[in-house]
Design an enzyme around this catalytic site. Structure first.
Site, PDB file in Angstrom:
ATOM      1  N   LYS A 159     -10.532  -0.859  10.301  1.00 15.04           N
ATOM      2  CA  LYS A 159     -10.985  -2.101   9.273  1.00 15.04           C
ATOM      3  C   LYS A 159     -11.250  -3.453  10.054  1.00 15.04           C
ATOM      4  O   LYS A 159     -11.089  -4.603   9.709  1.00 15.04           O
ATOM      5  CB  LYS A 159      -9.657  -2.200   8.620  1.00 15.04           C
ATOM      6  CG  LYS A 159      -9.200  -1.256   7.652  1.00 15.04           C
ATOM      7  CD  LYS A 159      -7.649  -1.406   6.791  1.00 15.04           C
ATOM      8  CE  LYS A 159      -7.481  -0.150   6.169  1.00 15.04           C
ATOM      9  NZ  LYS A 159      -8.207   0.292   4.891  1.00 15.04           N
ATOM     10  N   CYS A 164      -4.685   2.520  -3.767  1.00 13.27           N
ATOM     11  CA  CYS A 164      -3.681   2.823  -3.010  1.00 13.27           C
ATOM     12  C   CYS A 164      -2.345   2.063  -3.434  1.00 13.27           C
ATOM     13  O   CYS A 164      -1.443   1.889  -2.559  1.00 13.27           O
ATOM     14  CB  CYS A 164      -3.724   3.095  -1.631  1.00 13.27           C
ATOM     15  SG  CYS A 164      -4.690   4.602  -1.230  1.00 13.27           S
ATOM     16  N   ASP A 188       2.579  -5.045   7.973  1.00 12.68           N
ATOM     17  CA  ASP A 188       1.360  -4.387   7.745  1.00 12.68           C
ATOM     18  C   ASP A 188       0.421  -5.053   7.955  1.00 12.68           C
ATOM     19  O   ASP A 188       0.030  -6.030   6.839  1.00 12.68           O
ATOM     20  CB  ASP A 188       1.607  -3.638   6.597  1.00 12.68           C
ATOM     21  CG  ASP A 188       0.220  -2.941   6.228  1.00 12.68           C
ATOM     22  OD1 ASP A 188      -0.654  -3.185   6.836  1.00 12.68           O
ATOM     23  OD2 ASP A 188       0.272  -2.219   5.112  1.00 12.68           O
ATOM     24  N   GLN A 236      -4.838  -5.537   6.481  1.00 13.74           N
ATOM     25  CA  GLN A 236      -5.877  -6.765   5.949  1.00 13.74           C
ATOM     26  C   GLN A 236      -5.711  -8.081   6.577  1.00 13.74           C
ATOM     27  O   GLN A 236      -6.424  -9.045   5.762  1.00 13.74           O
ATOM     28  CB  GLN A 236      -5.796  -6.546   4.440  1.00 13.74           C
ATOM     29  CG  GLN A 236      -5.823  -5.231   3.537  1.00 13.74           C
ATOM     30  CD  GLN A 236      -7.415  -4.790   3.735  1.00 13.74           C
ATOM     31  OE1 GLN A 236      -8.077  -5.317   4.092  1.00 13.74           O
ATOM     32  NE2 GLN A 236      -7.312  -3.382   3.518  1.00 13.74           N
ATOM     33  N   HIS A 242       0.805  -1.203   0.099  1.00 14.91           N
ATOM     34  CA  HIS A 242       0.005   0.106   0.029  1.00 14.91           C
ATOM     35  C   HIS A 242       0.849   1.183   0.018  1.00 14.91           C
ATOM     36  O   HIS A 242       1.919   1.343   0.553  1.00 14.91           O
ATOM     37  CB  HIS A 242      -0.862  -0.002   1.413  1.00 14.91           C
ATOM     38  CG  HIS A 242      -1.889   0.949   1.243  1.00 14.91           C
ATOM     39  ND1 HIS A 242      -1.896   2.306   1.946  1.00 14.91           N
ATOM     40  CD2 HIS A 242      -3.180   0.983   0.906  1.00 14.91           C
ATOM     41  CE1 HIS A 242      -2.847   3.065   1.991  1.00 14.91           C
ATOM     42  NE2 HIS A 242      -3.820   2.397   1.435  1.00 14.91           N
TER      43      HIS A 242
HETATM   44  N1  PMP Z   1      -1.976  -0.936   4.207  1.00 17.83           N
HETATM   45  C1  PMP Z   1      -2.876  -1.784   4.014  1.00 17.83           C
HETATM   46  C2  PMP Z   1      -2.842  -3.038   3.326  1.00 17.83           C
HETATM   47  C3  PMP Z   1      -4.310  -1.156   3.716  1.00 17.83           C
HETATM   48  O1  PMP Z   1      -5.154  -2.057   3.062  1.00 17.83           O
HETATM   49  C4  PMP Z   1      -4.486  -0.001   4.248  1.00 17.83           C
HETATM   50  C5  PMP Z   1      -6.027   0.669   3.986  1.00 17.83           C
HETATM   51  N2  PMP Z   1      -6.326   0.740   2.833  1.00 17.83           N
HETATM   52  C6  PMP Z   1      -3.466   0.822   4.733  1.00 17.83           C
HETATM   53  C7  PMP Z   1      -2.255   0.081   4.821  1.00 17.83           C
HETATM   54  C8  PMP Z   1      -3.778   2.214   5.246  1.00 17.83           C
HETATM   55  O2  PMP Z   1      -4.537   2.223   6.258  1.00 17.83           O
HETATM   56  P1  PMP Z   1      -5.111   3.498   6.864  1.00 17.83           P
HETATM   57  O3  PMP Z   1      -5.596   4.342   5.986  1.00 17.83           O
HETATM   58  O4  PMP Z   1      -6.088   3.082   7.811  1.00 17.83           O
HETATM   59  O5  PMP Z   1      -3.947   4.183   7.740  1.00 17.83           O
END
Ligand code: PMP
Length: 418
Positions: free
Chosen positions: A238, A376, A212, A215, A135
């Site tokens: 999430k 993203c 990270d 997910q 991401h």
């Molecule tokens: N890493 C992953 C794998 C994500 O899916 C996301 C959110 N789509 C993020 C980081 C960023 O999370 P946040 O916007 O809640 O900080």
């Protein structure tokens, strides 16, 4: 409809999908005259009533600033906020409360590590390793650090199925590598990465690893001791909790060796113009008034998950995912993006000749909420030579009936566009 979880240790528990759906008020609503089918869980999950009520009761009953007050409300709010830290610690099996840092979310957690760990340990010519499926929040903070320090960002490539090429990863680690930062489950491909193996390889060269888990945490059991990760990040929103709260787990010794991220109230023991003494963990990394109501309600979200059981959620979602994967991939002219052997939570695809945004719009007419775009993860889109994909992502309240509704709607796209 109650699905029996028939394995010995869990034999008395049930996964009551009707009851669960009933816990989420938003699911009762009609969108464009059709029952909402919410398949955008990788972007954010819906909240159970207990979490919504907790936020309301916080403001009605105990609203006050935490940690500093001697009055009753402040103490009540502090106890509840700190109770969440303990729930998180237990949920991921951390060693102690000092290892649980509250942040704004995954992005904030990674920025904290990039800034603080980076300041202390990364020098000119050093290397950070990420992967091609990260991401943006696990790319850009490292690029910023590398730019500042004149260090290098190295990237583990992915194969055509959307899996990390582990042999290439092994070649990338050198004596200059300072950190490996890897996503557990890809938000755009659904790939579950072999993080235990990745950590083992890095540790054999004394390199720490950040995971990270944005997910992953909502889909299956994570045990930081068993993984032996050095850092782990996730977002409250999430995992059926509120926005604006997240977690950074870090091994205590590592967190202790790092300088504060931000300066301000709460992160100090004493302040004077001649010498300021920083607070101990976890306060050292929590400057300023935090998102108190979100922190408290995140604890309620974990209570909710625990009341069902993360193993039961995993079993239910695995069955749902396999059903959806088989039926969606069978759609004529649908091209799946990300066909890794181990997947979780997310199915990305394109339809030949149709822009993903048009797929999203047509599904929305039928009340089906999916996400379209680059998610993203622009380097993933570049790898597959695509501007965007359509993504269906699952939560614990989704059903096979909803999958069938989405599939019917996807088939309609062909009638309009092809
Ligand atoms: N890493 C992953 C794998 C994500 O899916 C996301 C959110 N789509 C993020 C980081 C960023 O999370 P946040 O916007 O809640 O900080």
């Amino acid at each position: 409809m109650a699905i029996e979880i028939d394995n010995n240790e869990k034999k008395n528990r049930t996964f009551d999908i009707d009851k669960i759906r009933n816990d989420f008020p938003i699911l009762k609503q009609l969108i464009n005259g059709k029952p909402l089918v919410y398949f955008d869980n990788a972007a954010t999950t819906q909240k159970p009533l207990s979490v919504i009520n907790k936020i309301e009761s916080y403001y009605k009953e105990i609203n006050s600033n935490i940690h500093r007050g001697v009055h009753t409300l402040s103490q009540r709010a502090t106890v509840e906020y700190e109770a969440t830290r303990e729930k998180v610690m237990r949920f991921i099996n951390a060693e102690n409360l000092s290892e649980i840092i509250f942040t704004k979310g995954t992005t904030d957690s990674i920025n904290l590590v990039a800034s603080s760990f980076g300041k202390k340990f990364v020098k000119e010519g050093d290397e950070i390793i990420v992967s091609q499926m990260e991401h943006h929040s696990n790319i850009v903070p490292w690029q910023m650090l590398c730019e500042e320090k004149n260090a290098h960002l190295k990237v583990i490539p992915i194969n055509d199925s959307g899996e990390l090429i582990i042999e290439e990863y092994e070649k990338l680690i050198t004596e200059k590598t300072k950190l490996v930062s890897i996503v557990y489950v890809s938000n755009s491909l659904g790939t579950i990465n072999p993080v235990k193996e990745i950590i083992k390889i890095a540790h054999s060269k004394n390199v720490p690893v950040l995971i990270d888990a944005a997910q992953a945490i909502q889909h299956f059991k994570i045990d930081v001791k068993e993984l032996d990760c050095d850092f782990l990040c996730f977002s409250g929103h999430k995992v059926y909790g509120p926005t604006g709260i997240g977690v950074l787990y870090g091994k205590q010794a590592l967190l202790e060796s790092m300088p504060p991220y931000q300066g301000g109230g709460d992160m100090i023991r004493s302040v004077s113009f001649s010498k300021t003494v920083y607070n101990s963990l976890p306060a050292k990394f929590e400057a300023g008034t935090p998102n108190i109501e979100a922190g408290i309600a995140l604890g309620t979200a974990f209570d909710y998950i625990n009341s069902i059981g993360i193993e039961n959620i995993f079993d239910y979602e695995t069955d749902l995912f396999n059903y959806a994967n088989e039926k969606i991939l069978a759609i004529d002219k649908l091209i799946p993006i990300g066909t890794a052997k181990n997947k979780s939570g997310t199915i990305s695809f394109i339809l030949d000749g149709v822009h993903p945004h048009d797929i999203g719009t047509i599904l929305d007419f039928d009340g089906v909420a999916i996400r379209t775009g680059h998610h993203c993860t622009q380097p993933v889109m570049e790898r597959f030579n695509l501007p965007a994909t359509a993504r269906i992502s699952f939560g614990l309240y989704n059903t096979k009936e909803e999958v069938d509704i989405a599939i019917k709607s996807i088939k309609k796209v062909f009638e309009v566009f092809i």
